[in-house]
Design a protein around this motif. Structure first.
Motif, mmCIF file in Angstrom:
data_model
loop_
_atom_site.group_PDB
_atom_site.id
_atom_site.type_symbol
_atom_site.label_atom_id
_atom_site.label_comp_id
_atom_site.label_asym_id
_atom_site.label_seq_id
_atom_site.Cartn_x
_atom_site.Cartn_y
_atom_site.Cartn_z
ATOM 1 N N TYR A 70 4.599 -1.397 6.950
ATOM 2 C CA TYR A 70 6.327 -0.278 7.546
ATOM 3 C C TYR A 70 7.316 -1.384 7.921
ATOM 4 C CZ TYR A 70 8.230 2.799 10.728
ATOM 5 O OH TYR A 70 8.901 3.546 11.535
ATOM 6 N N GLU B 177 2.599 5.866 4.514
ATOM 7 C CA GLU B 177 2.583 6.638 5.445
ATOM 8 C C GLU B 177 2.354 8.303 5.186
ATOM 9 O OE1 GLU B 177 2.058 3.703 6.597
ATOM 10 O OE2 GLU B 177 0.753 3.511 7.269
ATOM 11 N N LYS B 178 4.450 7.498 5.023
ATOM 12 C CA LYS B 178 5.266 8.954 4.763
ATOM 13 C C LYS B 178 6.388 8.434 3.988
ATOM 14 C CE LYS B 178 6.660 13.462 6.172
ATOM 15 N NZ LYS B 178 6.217 13.532 7.993
ATOM 16 N N MET C 118 5.672 10.395 11.331
ATOM 17 C CA MET C 118 4.452 9.570 10.205
ATOM 18 C C MET C 118 3.153 10.180 9.392
ATOM 19 S SD MET C 118 4.832 6.645 9.568
ATOM 20 C CE MET C 118 5.729 5.004 9.882
ATOM 21 N N PHE C 119 3.133 11.084 10.394
ATOM 22 C CA PHE C 119 1.140 11.901 10.700
ATOM 23 C C PHE C 119 1.608 13.632 9.753
ATOM 24 C CE2 PHE C 119 0.057 7.978 12.104
ATOM 25 C CZ PHE C 119 -0.516 7.111 10.818
ATOM 26 N N TYR D 92 10.052 5.697 5.888
ATOM 27 C CA TYR D 92 9.880 3.976 5.102
ATOM 28 C C TYR D 92 11.273 3.643 4.970
ATOM 29 C CZ TYR D 92 4.593 1.891 5.252
ATOM 30 O OH TYR D 92 3.989 2.040 5.824
ATOM 31 N N VAL E 110 -1.020 3.374 11.654
ATOM 32 C CA VAL E 110 -0.304 2.664 10.265
ATOM 33 C C VAL E 110 -0.027 1.415 9.866
ATOM 34 C CG1 VAL E 110 2.811 2.611 10.366
ATOM 35 C CG2 VAL E 110 1.427 4.414 11.798
ATOM 36 N N ASP E 111 0.342 1.640 8.626
ATOM 37 C CA ASP E 111 0.314 -0.046 7.824
ATOM 38 C C ASP E 111 0.965 -0.794 8.725
ATOM 39 O OD1 ASP E 111 -0.042 -2.040 6.683
ATOM 40 O OD2 ASP E 111 -0.763 -0.923 4.282
ATOM 41 N N SER F 170 1.257 -1.283 0.280
ATOM 42 C CA SER F 170 -0.129 0.014 0.046
ATOM 43 C C SER F 170 1.064 1.169 -0.399
ATOM 44 C CB SER F 170 -0.851 -0.143 1.143
ATOM 45 O OG SER F 170 -0.637 0.483 2.301
ATOM 46 N N ARG F 171 0.418 2.194 -0.142
ATOM 47 C CA ARG F 171 1.271 3.872 -0.146
ATOM 48 C C ARG F 171 2.173 3.558 1.440
ATOM 49 N NH1 ARG F 171 -1.657 9.109 -1.869
ATOM 50 N NH2 ARG F 171 0.985 10.250 -2.257
#
Lengths: 229, 256
Positions: A114, A6-7, B105-106, A11, A109-110, A3-4
């Protein structure tokens, strides 16, 4: 898992951390294993040659090819399955048990992306490099054993290293390295990520990661040998 | 506000939740209490989406959370903060890195902005100066406060706490309760706490839900706990001999 992110920067940070863990953290063990394998291969082959009419420089040639085609990718990945595989399973299993994976999930978070993807990308990047290093260290080990032990002259060994070189073998080595790297990281991630129970189950997951990775690496080695040769 | 409708959960043959409906109100500390094995943790995990209910609906405001896919849930999850029983801090990160993690992260804040926000949040949970310590270097109570700081750093609308007082001494436990209550009131968030700590029930229970054997046995406020005659509630509240003696003494005084 794909999946895309988050940031992307987070990653990337995690991937580089894993690259350092797998790569730098495994240099010593891979170096040591390879030097000795190369040395033992050279000594054993010299013994097999005995007083036969086969030229002595063949020792360098055999050490080079056996390291490139078989020993560097297979031994490196078997050793890494023990070191890196058990480490990955224990790390993810520990995170599962301490609810750290749940914490990431609640944040949004996925977790598979991640925690798993950076490990696989790092392994696919770093392990083929370690395999190349292993091949060189193995040849160096063979060279040292032969010249120090007086089995063959320096010039003969070097002549063997340069003889009958087929670049296709390098491809074979790298294909094996990619396949084995994927197997050992994905199996270890799976074993750690889905661990349930307590410390006994965590230990079992870590052991299973190593055992299953080793078996599948050997099986894949056989299949790849059939396909690639 | 969070509303759950007829939530059921079954693990194999065992029915852990048997159709629970209740409301967790905004700006209040909503407690889920009950004996061990009553289904409190399962209920909390269903609320945050870590466990899927067998049937029933979880509403976040007007949004049916149960009907959302993973991608849609992400949006609501960034409005959630959760304090786990064991704090669930990342061992390899310092206190500051743990608290900053959701920002990294967000958000697209600058390094300086993140620094300010982290310092402000650590100050709010009385952990100023602990930035560079690692989770293993701080006490259980401090770990809980780091967990709270991480949970509130994104200014969530919903705060969930799973046994926030477990393993803490009474004084530290009271401080944690006070902190959660103040944060809830200041930010007007919906807080749901899973606990069996009697001090918490009496001190911060704005809306108490007693779960017994997978069913909602009683709903009320902390002011009603002492006076209500519900047998299950009384059994739960006065489970310890010390509290039973205290209640009997209070009754004697009242009758005298």
């Amino acid at each position: 898992m794909f999946s895309r992110p988050e940031k992307l920067s987070m990653y990337w940070k995690e991937t580089t951390r894993q690259m350092i863990d797998i790569g730098i953290g495994s240099l010593v063990i891979i170096g040591l294993v390879s030097v000795f394998i190369g040395a033992v291969t050279a000594i054993q082959f010299a013994y097999q040659l005995g007083s036969s009419s086969i030229p002595k420089y063949y020792i360098g040639y055999i050490v080079r090819d056996i390291m490139i085609i078989e020993l560097a990718p297979t031994f490196t990945c078997l050793a890494l399955a023990g070191k890196v595989g058990s480490n990955i399973a224990a790390e993810l299993g520990g995170m599962r048990q301490k609810e750290q994976i749940d914490a990431l999930e609640v944040m949004g978070v996925d977790t598979t992306a991640y925690l798993v993807l950076p490990k696989i990308i790092a392994a696919l990047t770093v392990i083929p490099m370690l395999v190349v290093l292993s091949a060189f260290m193995g040849m160096a080990g063979g060279y040292t054993a032969c010249t120090v032990g007086g089995l063959v002259s320096e010039a003969e060994f070097m002549q063997g290293l340069r003889a009958f070189f087929d670049p296709y073998n390098i491809w074979m080595m790298e294909i094996k390295a990619f396949v084995f790297a994927f197997l050992l990281t994905s199996i270890s991630c799976y074993q750690g990520f889905f661990v349930t129970g307590g410390s006994i189950e965590l230990g079992r997951a870590s052991t299973s990661a190593v055992v299953i990775s080793n078996i599948l690496i050997l099986l894949a080695d056989y299949v790849l040998a059939l396909i690639l040769t | 506000m969070i509303r759950i409708e007829d939530i059921k959960k079954q693990f194999g043959d065992q029915e852990v939740l048997k159709g629970i409906s209740t409301v967790f109100e905004k700006g209040k500390t909503n407690l889920i209490i009950g004996k061990s094995g009553a289904g409190k943790t399962v209920m909390l995990k269903i609320l945050v989406g870590l466990i899927q209910p067998t049937s029933g609906i979880v509403w976040y405001g007007d949004t049916n959370f149960s009907a959302l896919n993973t991608k849609q849930r992400k949006a609501i999850r960034t409005e959630m903060g959760m304090l786990f029983q064991g704090s669930a801090l990342f061992d390899s990160m310092s206190v500051e890195e743990n608290v900053r993690f959701p920002l990294d992260m967000f958000t697209n804040l600058t390094k300086k902005e993140k620094e300010i926000k982290v310092d402000k949040t650590l100050e709010r949970v009385e952990l100023t100066g602990s930035n560079n310590k690692y989770p293993s270097e701080v006490s259980g109570g401090m770990q809980k406060r780091v967990g709270i700081a991480r949970a509130i750093i994104l200014d969530p609308k919903y705060l969930f706490c799973d046994e926030p007082n477990s393993g803490l001494d009474p004084t530290t436990s009271m401080k944690i309760d006070e902190l959660i209550r103040n944060i809830t009131a200041e930010n007007q968030i919906t807080t749901v706490i899973n606990t069996h700590d009697m001090n918490s029930v009496m001190e911060i229970g704005d809306n108490i839900n007693l779960v017994h054997l997978g069913e909602l046995a009683w709903v009320g406020t902390r002011h009603e706990v002492m006076t209500n005659k519900n047998e299950l509630l009384q059994d739960f509240i006065f489970a310890s001999p010390f509290l039973q003696r205290l209640r009997d003494a209070a009754n004697l005084n009242k009758n005298a």
